[in-house]
Design an enzyme around this catalytic site. Structure first.
Site, short mmCIF file in Angstrom:
data_model
loop_
_atom_site.label_atom_id
_atom_site.label_comp_id
_atom_site.label_asym_id
_atom_site.label_seq_id
_atom_site.Cartn_x
_atom_site.Cartn_y
_atom_site.Cartn_z
N TYR A 22 -8.54 -27.34 17.48
CA TYR A 22 -7.35 -28.01 18.01
C TYR A 22 -6.58 -28.81 16.96
O TYR A 22 -5.55 -29.41 17.28
CB TYR A 22 -7.73 -28.92 19.18
N HIS A 101 -0.93 -23.46 25.23
CA HIS A 101 -2.26 -23.74 24.67
C HIS A 101 -2.15 -23.86 23.16
O HIS A 101 -1.47 -23.04 22.51
CB HIS A 101 -3.25 -22.63 25.01
C1 DQA Z 1 -6.61 -25.42 25.57
C2 DQA Z 1 -7.51 -24.20 25.75
C3 DQA Z 1 -8.47 -24.41 26.91
O1 DQA Z 1 -9.30 -23.27 27.08
C4 DQA Z 1 -9.34 -25.61 26.66
O2 DQA Z 1 -10.18 -25.86 27.76
C5 DQA Z 1 -8.58 -26.83 26.28
C6 DQA Z 1 -7.41 -26.69 25.41
C7 DQA Z 1 -5.71 -25.29 24.31
O3 DQA Z 1 -4.75 -26.04 24.20
O4 DQA Z 1 -6.00 -24.46 23.44
O5 DQA Z 1 -8.95 -27.94 26.61
O6 DQA Z 1 -5.76 -25.52 26.69
#
Ligand code: DQA
Length: 145
Positions: A22, A101
């Protein structure tokens, strides 16, 4: 245009958790960059984050009932993969919602390949890091103009 950027469960830890997935920018850093980007384009933007599903549902209802936004960007975090409550909330409103995402959910664990929200969103952006939010803003702008 006026956007609402919503982030769901665990996104408050962005920049502090699983940095290889992330990134290192915090949610405040990301929101600040989005705010600057929107200001340059003459758009308004508000931000909302909650780890609580019902609070996210309430925020979606509030946006709809108050007619306060042209479009919503929504990174629901893990709720994406199983929250029928959030799906129904998005389906209930006439404000276009973009699913966002940071990571490429299709290149990760199998449970992340499935989104119960995509079908009721106008579009989906994933895998571009924080660029996913900017791409979603431009996608929504194209849809709305
Ligand atoms: C997310 C992807 C999701 O699978 C995960 O549970 C997240 C972050 C992303 O921003 O890549 O918490 O939404």
């Amino acid at each position: 245009m006026k956007f609402l950027v919503m982030n769901g469960v665990n996104l408050n830890l962005t920049g502090k958790r699983e940095k290889s997935v992330y990134g290192t920018q915090t949610l405040d850093d990301i929101n600040e960059k989005i705010a600057t980007y929107c200001a340059k384009k003459g758009d308004e933007v508000d931000f909302y984050q909650s780890n609580i599903e019902g609070e996210l549902v309430n925020k979606i209802h509030e946006a709809f009932l108050n007619k306060s936004y042209d479009a919503i960007l929504f990174n629901a975090g893990a709720f994406t993969h199983y929250s029928y409550a959030l799906r129904d909330a998005i389906a209930a409103i006439d404000i276009p919602v973009a699913e966002v995402h940071i990571s490429n959910v299709h290149a990760r664990e199998e449970f992340r390949n499935k989104s119960v929200l995509s079908e009721v969103c106008v579009g989906v952006v994933c895998g571009f890091g924080i660029g996913s939010y900017f791409a979603a803003i431009e996608g929504l702008r194209c849809k709305l103009q």
